[in-house]
Design a protein around this motif. Structure first.
Motif, PDB file in Angstrom:
ATOM      1  N   VAL A 117       0.852  -1.190   0.000  1.00  0.00           N
ATOM      2  CA  VAL A 117       0.000   0.000   0.000  1.00  0.00           C
ATOM      3  C   VAL A 117       0.888   1.240   0.000  1.00  0.00           C
ATOM      4  CG1 VAL A 117      -0.177   0.001   2.518  1.00  0.00           C
ATOM      5  CG2 VAL A 117      -1.930   1.137   1.162  1.00  0.00           C
ATOM      6  N   THR A 118       0.500   2.269  -0.783  1.00  0.00           N
ATOM      7  CA  THR A 118       1.328   3.455  -0.943  1.00  0.00           C
ATOM      8  C   THR A 118       0.530   4.723  -0.632  1.00  0.00           C
ATOM      9  OG1 THR A 118       0.792   3.428  -3.316  1.00  0.00           O
ATOM     10  CG2 THR A 118       2.886   2.445  -2.644  1.00  0.00           C
ATOM     11  N   TYR A 119       1.285   5.768  -0.225  1.00  0.00           N
ATOM     12  CA  TYR A 119       0.692   7.059   0.127  1.00  0.00           C
ATOM     13  C   TYR A 119       1.524   8.172  -0.500  1.00  0.00           C
ATOM     14  CZ  TYR A 119      -1.512   4.095   3.654  1.00  0.00           C
ATOM     15  OH  TYR A 119      -2.198   3.084   4.271  1.00  0.00           O
ATOM     16  N   VAL A 120       0.966   9.377  -0.496  1.00  0.00           N
ATOM     17  CA  VAL A 120       1.625  10.485  -1.204  1.00  0.00           C
ATOM     18  C   VAL A 120       3.014  10.778  -0.647  1.00  0.00           C
ATOM     19  CG1 VAL A 120      -0.514  11.585  -1.947  1.00  0.00           C
ATOM     20  CG2 VAL A 120       0.435  12.157   0.288  1.00  0.00           C
ATOM     21  N   HIS A 121       3.235  10.572   0.652  1.00  0.00           N
ATOM     22  CA  HIS A 121       4.532  10.938   1.222  1.00  0.00           C
ATOM     23  C   HIS A 121       5.658  10.031   0.731  1.00  0.00           C
ATOM     24  CE1 HIS A 121       3.398   7.691   3.966  1.00  0.00           C
ATOM     25  NE2 HIS A 121       4.647   7.644   4.362  1.00  0.00           N
ATOM     26  N   HIS A 122       5.315   8.912   0.113  1.00  0.00           N
ATOM     27  CA  HIS A 122       6.353   8.048  -0.449  1.00  0.00           C
ATOM     28  C   HIS A 122       7.067   8.713  -1.626  1.00  0.00           C
ATOM     29  CE1 HIS A 122       4.054   4.406   1.327  1.00  0.00           C
ATOM     30  NE2 HIS A 122       5.084   4.720   2.098  1.00  0.00           N
ATOM     31  N   TYR A 123       6.445   9.751  -2.190  1.00  0.00           N
ATOM     32  CA  TYR A 123       7.031  10.429  -3.344  1.00  0.00           C
ATOM     33  C   TYR A 123       8.011  11.527  -2.952  1.00  0.00           C
ATOM     34  CZ  TYR A 123       7.246  12.960  -7.817  1.00  0.00           C
ATOM     35  OH  TYR A 123       7.676  13.554  -8.966  1.00  0.00           O
ATOM     36  N   TYR A 124       8.050  11.917  -1.703  1.00  0.00           N
ATOM     37  CA  TYR A 124       8.791  13.119  -1.319  1.00  0.00           C
ATOM     38  C   TYR A 124      10.300  13.044  -1.570  1.00  0.00           C
ATOM     39  CZ  TYR A 124       4.382  14.705   0.690  1.00  0.00           C
ATOM     40  OH  TYR A 124       3.085  15.084   0.861  1.00  0.00           O
ATOM     41  N   PRO A 125      10.989  11.929  -1.328  1.00  0.00           N
ATOM     42  CA  PRO A 125      12.407  11.897  -1.709  1.00  0.00           C
ATOM     43  C   PRO A 125      12.611  12.032  -3.215  1.00  0.00           C
ATOM     44  CG  PRO A 125      11.921  10.186  -0.093  1.00  0.00           C
ATOM     45  CD  PRO A 125      10.609  10.743  -0.537  1.00  0.00           C
ATOM     46  N   ALA A 126      11.739  11.403  -4.014  1.00  0.00           N
ATOM     47  CA  ALA A 126      11.856  11.529  -5.471  1.00  0.00           C
ATOM     48  C   ALA A 126      11.627  12.963  -5.911  1.00  0.00           C
ATOM     49  CB  ALA A 126      10.855  10.595  -6.151  1.00  0.00           C
ATOM     50  N   LEU A 127      10.717  13.652  -5.231  1.00  0.00           N
ATOM     51  CA  LEU A 127      10.411  15.042  -5.589  1.00  0.00           C
ATOM     52  C   LEU A 127      11.653  15.921  -5.530  1.00  0.00           C
ATOM     53  CD1 LEU A 127       8.405  17.347  -6.202  1.00  0.00           C
ATOM     54  CD2 LEU A 127       7.971  17.489  -3.727  1.00  0.00           C
ATOM     55  N   TYR A 128      12.536  15.674  -4.568  1.00  0.00           N
ATOM     56  CA  TYR A 128      13.732  16.507  -4.440  1.00  0.00           C
ATOM     57  C   TYR A 128      14.599  16.416  -5.691  1.00  0.00           C
ATOM     58  CZ  TYR A 128      18.234  18.221  -2.718  1.00  0.00           C
ATOM     59  OH  TYR A 128      19.411  18.906  -2.564  1.00  0.00           O
ATOM     60  N   PHE A 129      14.736  15.216  -6.239  1.00  0.00           N
ATOM     61  CA  PHE A 129      15.548  15.059  -7.450  1.00  0.00           C
ATOM     62  C   PHE A 129      14.850  15.679  -8.657  1.00  0.00           C
ATOM     63  CE2 PHE A 129      17.072  11.811  -4.559  1.00  0.00           C
ATOM     64  CZ  PHE A 129      18.445  11.988  -4.652  1.00  0.00           C
ATOM     65  N   ALA A 130      13.512  15.678  -8.647  1.00  0.00           N
ATOM     66  CA  ALA A 130      12.782  16.379  -9.707  1.00  0.00           C
ATOM     67  C   ALA A 130      13.012  17.881  -9.616  1.00  0.00           C
ATOM     68  CB  ALA A 130      11.288  16.051  -9.606  1.00  0.00           C
ATOM     69  N   ILE A 131      13.083  18.405  -8.393  1.00  0.00           N
ATOM     70  CA  ILE A 131      13.355  19.839  -8.206  1.00  0.00           C
ATOM     71  C   ILE A 131      14.753  20.188  -8.727  1.00  0.00           C
ATOM     72  CG2 ILE A 131      13.789  21.609  -6.447  1.00  0.00           C
ATOM     73  CD1 ILE A 131      11.520  20.352  -4.808  1.00  0.00           C
ATOM     74  N   LEU A 132      15.740  19.347  -8.438  1.00  0.00           N
ATOM     75  CA  LEU A 132      17.088  19.588  -8.969  1.00  0.00           C
ATOM     76  C   LEU A 132      17.080  19.535 -10.496  1.00  0.00           C
ATOM     77  CD1 LEU A 132      19.259  17.481  -6.475  1.00  0.00           C
ATOM     78  CD2 LEU A 132      18.949  19.957  -6.515  1.00  0.00           C
ATOM     79  N   SER A 133      16.280  18.640 -11.058  1.00  0.00           N
ATOM     80  CA  SER A 133      16.160  18.566 -12.520  1.00  0.00           C
ATOM     81  C   SER A 133      15.554  19.845 -13.070  1.00  0.00           C
ATOM     82  CB  SER A 133      15.286  17.360 -12.905  1.00  0.00           C
ATOM     83  OG  SER A 133      15.832  16.149 -12.421  1.00  0.00           O
ATOM     84  N   ALA A 134      14.557  20.369 -12.378  1.00  0.00           N
ATOM     85  CA  ALA A 134      13.958  21.640 -12.803  1.00  0.00           C
ATOM     86  C   ALA A 134      14.988  22.765 -12.753  1.00  0.00           C
ATOM     87  CB  ALA A 134      12.766  21.968 -11.908  1.00  0.00           C
ATOM     88  N   GLY A 135      15.849  22.733 -11.735  1.00  0.00           N
ATOM     89  CA  GLY A 135      16.908  23.737 -11.657  1.00  0.00           C
ATOM     90  C   GLY A 135      17.826  23.681 -12.863  1.00  0.00           C
TER      91      GLY A 135
END
Length: 743
Positions: free
Chosen positions: A664-682
């Motif tokens: 079972v998965t929840y939205v907070h499981h995405y938060y570490p991945a989000l950081y690398f997406a933010i660096l990609s946006a940079g």
């Protein structure tokens, strides 16, 4: 550190160009130019000094400002809600176990929960509160201090993001953008404000990424003290992030891929001496494998050291481990040698194994006889009597002489609560169809020879004499005397009709090293035998460490969605990158301070779009390279490689496992991945704006700054707490899937 950032500028300095123009003008106009040149030189010198001053002080002032804002956004009104919110019910309770020093079991490694316990200790909490979901905190529990402790880790992420962006060679506007995206990410701010593990997981993910980026920048200074320092810090961070949650292994994999590539390139450098290459390999083995493993194992050492009292997680550990806990009943006054007529509990010695168990409920199919399972909790349904086989029907445990149970004896095991015999037959097991079903059948007088089991001693922890069965220390197998199969309890869970307990079968293959066919006597009662001193036998740390980790892995894999239940908080992996769904963290009635886990729209959508943009960018340059264009310098290639491709790889490593896993998965499981997406946006912003004029570039960035900050402010109430009727925030419900308000 600032001196290494040759690209951390506002743009190319036009001083050289202006000097060349002056020189040209001088040749054309004679001596009149000298006065102009002197004045312009002074102006250029002042401007150069000002830029250098700003560069030097920006390195100090900017992170201080961002950090101050981080502490404000993570801690303002942090104690507003006085109730146990969301997973505070779990992790607050685990912190209580550390304060009471009670052994518990959880699917996550112990470092983060030990830190929660430390926050309670600092707050003067005694561990007595049960942390029931939605319950109000008692007056004597300083929950605000515990939350502040956790929020500290969330606040530290902002300066870490700032310095990481610098190490990735982004220009100043991009560094500020990346930092603002982390600072103004609503979901990061919200989840950092409670007694949870996520702020610690994010913090150590950020430190690992920073240390890796800095270590990479020092590749031309190999074996220098600073190089060793950052290599050690990278390993230390890897150990910490893995010791909070196993999600940290994905961050470890990113550093591992970089290390493999780096060593492969060095292997191809024929000018590098073999001794130097071997030194590189050895340094990385020690720094990136040995150090993290020592940190990880040390967290479990402290875990075992602190939790010295018996607690609710005892049954997940070996019997010998439990016998060494204070207050345990395991091995307490139990006779060391088992005799016929003894009542005992049998513990499966597989990793995460439970106690042999039965109950009055029957199998819904197959034999329809009484169920036999393995169960981790202690109750009377785990008790069994050792009886002789049916050739000794006159056996009376009250009057019979003491006779010890020996190796190769043929016995019966009788369930103490129902009086039925442990039994097997050629009926397929309910889940593992290749095995035989195990049931309880008949009673002390009614039955057949399929109630017979032959004892086969495997080993003994304290004795070389394998002729007898000893409490706690003897490992033995139970072979079905008629069918030849072995009693086994693996890691397969029964459906709901079996209460999700572990399936127990009779496996046909004879595998002596299969620990799931190994059993030992955990607790033992027989008034005719003298009590033993089982606590004199210590359980080795390494075996306990491996045992607990396998048990954690098994339980983690068992966290699958229950089709019989509706989990309104759960979400699917595809919903996360597009911000399709949020999460209510508490009750939604008017008297509760409400929190909603939802990201900043521009941060989520912009970072997700950047992943596709980088893929298109790389494809574009590959096509042009194939056609013979050589427009990229080596500096540009390295910039794309380490500041774009690696963050994208980091995103995939943190995202794809949740696509594949069945849990079972929840939205907070995405938060570490989000950081690398933010660096990609940079990177995307840094790359696409590099040819723009300075004013245009800054105008674009200022608009982005305003959008990021503005949306954070717009959604601030879901972070800082919504008081009163949720209908007040109907304007924030942009999509039906955002359950900020009810229909």
């Amino acid at each position: 550190m600032a001196a290494t950032h040759d690209a951390f500028t506002t743009g190319k300095d036009d001083g050289d160009l202006r000097r060349r123009n002056i020189q040209t003008h001088e040749k054309a106009n004679g001596g009149m130019v000298y006065k102009i040149e002197a004045e312009d030189t002074k102006k250029l010198q002042k401007k150069s000094n000002l830029v250098a001053f700003l560069d030097e002080w920006e390195f100090v002032i900017a992170p201080l400002i961002f950090t101050a804002l981080a502490f404000f956004t993570r801690m303002w009104r942090i104690g507003l809600s006085p109730i146990v919110t969301w997973d505070e019910a779990h992790f607050g309770k685990f912190g209580s176990h550390y304060l009471k020093r009670e052994f518990y079991f959880d699917v996550h490694p112990p470092l983060g929960k030990m830190l929660v316990g430390l926050s309670g200790y600092i707050a003067g909490y005694n561990g007595s509160f049960e942390f029931k979901s939605g319950e109000r905190y008692p007056e004597e529990l300083n929950y605000t201090s515990m939350r502040v402790f956790n929020a500290f880790f969330g606040a530290v992420c902002i300066p870490l993001a700032y310095f990481t962006a610098r190490e990735l060679n982004f220009k100043r506007p991009t560094v500020w953008l990346v930092t603002l995206m982390v600072l103004c990410e609503n979901s990061y701010a919200t989840i950092s404000r409670f007694i949870l593990l996520d702020s610690m997981l994010l913090c150590f993910t950020f430190t690992t990424t920073l240390c890796w980026a800095r270590f990479h920048r020092l590749q031309k200074e190999s074996f220098s003290p600073e190089w060793f320092f950052w290599l050690f810090l990278t390993g230390l961070s890897i150990g910490c992030v893995c010791s909070v949650k196993w999600v940290g292994l994905f961050c470890t994999a990113l550093v591992g891929l970089y290390t493999v590539e780096d060593l492969w390139n060095k292997f191809g450098d024929l000018k590098m001496p073999k001794v130097e290459l071997a030194s590189h390999v050895a340094a990385r083995v020690v720094g990136l494998i040995v150090v993290p493993m020592l940190v990880y194992m040390f967290s479990f050492y402290l875990h075992f050291l602190i939790l010295e009292n018996s607690g609710p997680g005892d049954a997940q550990m070996s019997s010998l481990f439990q016998a060494n806990l204070r207050g345990t009943e395991v091995g307490k006054n139990s006779p060391l040698e088992v005799a016929y007529g003894s009542k005992a509990t049998l513990k499966n010695m597989g990793y995460g194994g439970g106690l042999l168990h039965s109950h009055v409920q029957t199998y819904p199919e197959g034999s329809n006889q009484q169920q036999v399972t393995c169960y981790h909790h202690k109750d009377a349904n785990n008790d069994w009597f050792f009886y002789p086989n049916r050739d000794h029907m006159d056996f009376n445990p009250e009057t019979a002489d003491v006779k010890l149970v020996a190796n190769n004896d043929v016995i019966r095991l009788i369930h103490a609560q129902t009086g039925r015999n442990l039994h097997s037959h050629t009926v397929p097991a309910p889940v593992t169809k290749a095995d035989n079903e195990v049931s309880c059948y008949g009673n002390t007088t009614i039955g057949d020879d399929k109630d017979h089991w032959t004892i086969e001693v495997v080993n003994d922890a304290v004795s070389s004499d394998y002729s007898k069965i000893r409490t706690l220390t003897t490992a033995f197998r139970l072979r079905h005397t008629v069918l030849g199969c072995y009693l086994r309890a693996g890691n397969v869970n029964l459906p709901q009709w079996g209460f999700k307990q572990i399936e127990t079968t009779c496996v046909k293959e004879n595998k002596p090293k299969d620990v799931y066919t190994h059993w030992n006597v955990e607790a033992h009662w027989n008034d005719k035998l003298p009590p033993g001193e089982a606590k004199n036998y210590k359980s080795p740390f390494l075996r306990d460490f491996i045992h607990l980790n396998v048990a954690m892995m098994t339980s983690n894999n068992a966290l699958v969605p229950d089709p019989d239940k509706q989990d309104d908080l759960a979400s699917q992996y595809w919903q996360w990158p597009i911000l399709n769904v949020g999460l209510r963290m508490c009750s939604w009635d008017d008297n509760t301070v409400k929190y909603f886990l939802l990201g900043n729209p521009i941060v989520y959508w912009g970072s997700t779009a950047s992943l596709g943009a980088i893929a298109l960018l790389i494809l574009w340059y590959l096509i042009r390279w194939q056609r013979g264009y050589e427009e990229l310098s080596q500096h540009d290639i390295d910039f794309i490689h380490y500041s774009a491709i690696y963050p994208v790889v980091g995103w995939f490593l943190h995202y794809l496992p949740f696509v594949a896993m069945a849990r079972v998965t929840y939205v907070h499981h995405y938060y570490p991945a989000l950081y690398f997406a933010i660096l990609s946006a940079g990177f995307v912003m840094d790359w696409t704006t590099q040819k723009l004029g300075r004013r245009v570039r800054w105008s674009v960035y200022i608009l982005l700054y305003a959008a990021v900050i503005g949306l954070f402010v717009l959604f601030k109430d879901i972070v800082f707490g919504m008081q009163g009727s949720h209908q007040q925030w109907r304007y924030l419900k942009w999509f039906d899937s955002w359950r900020i308000v009810d229909q």
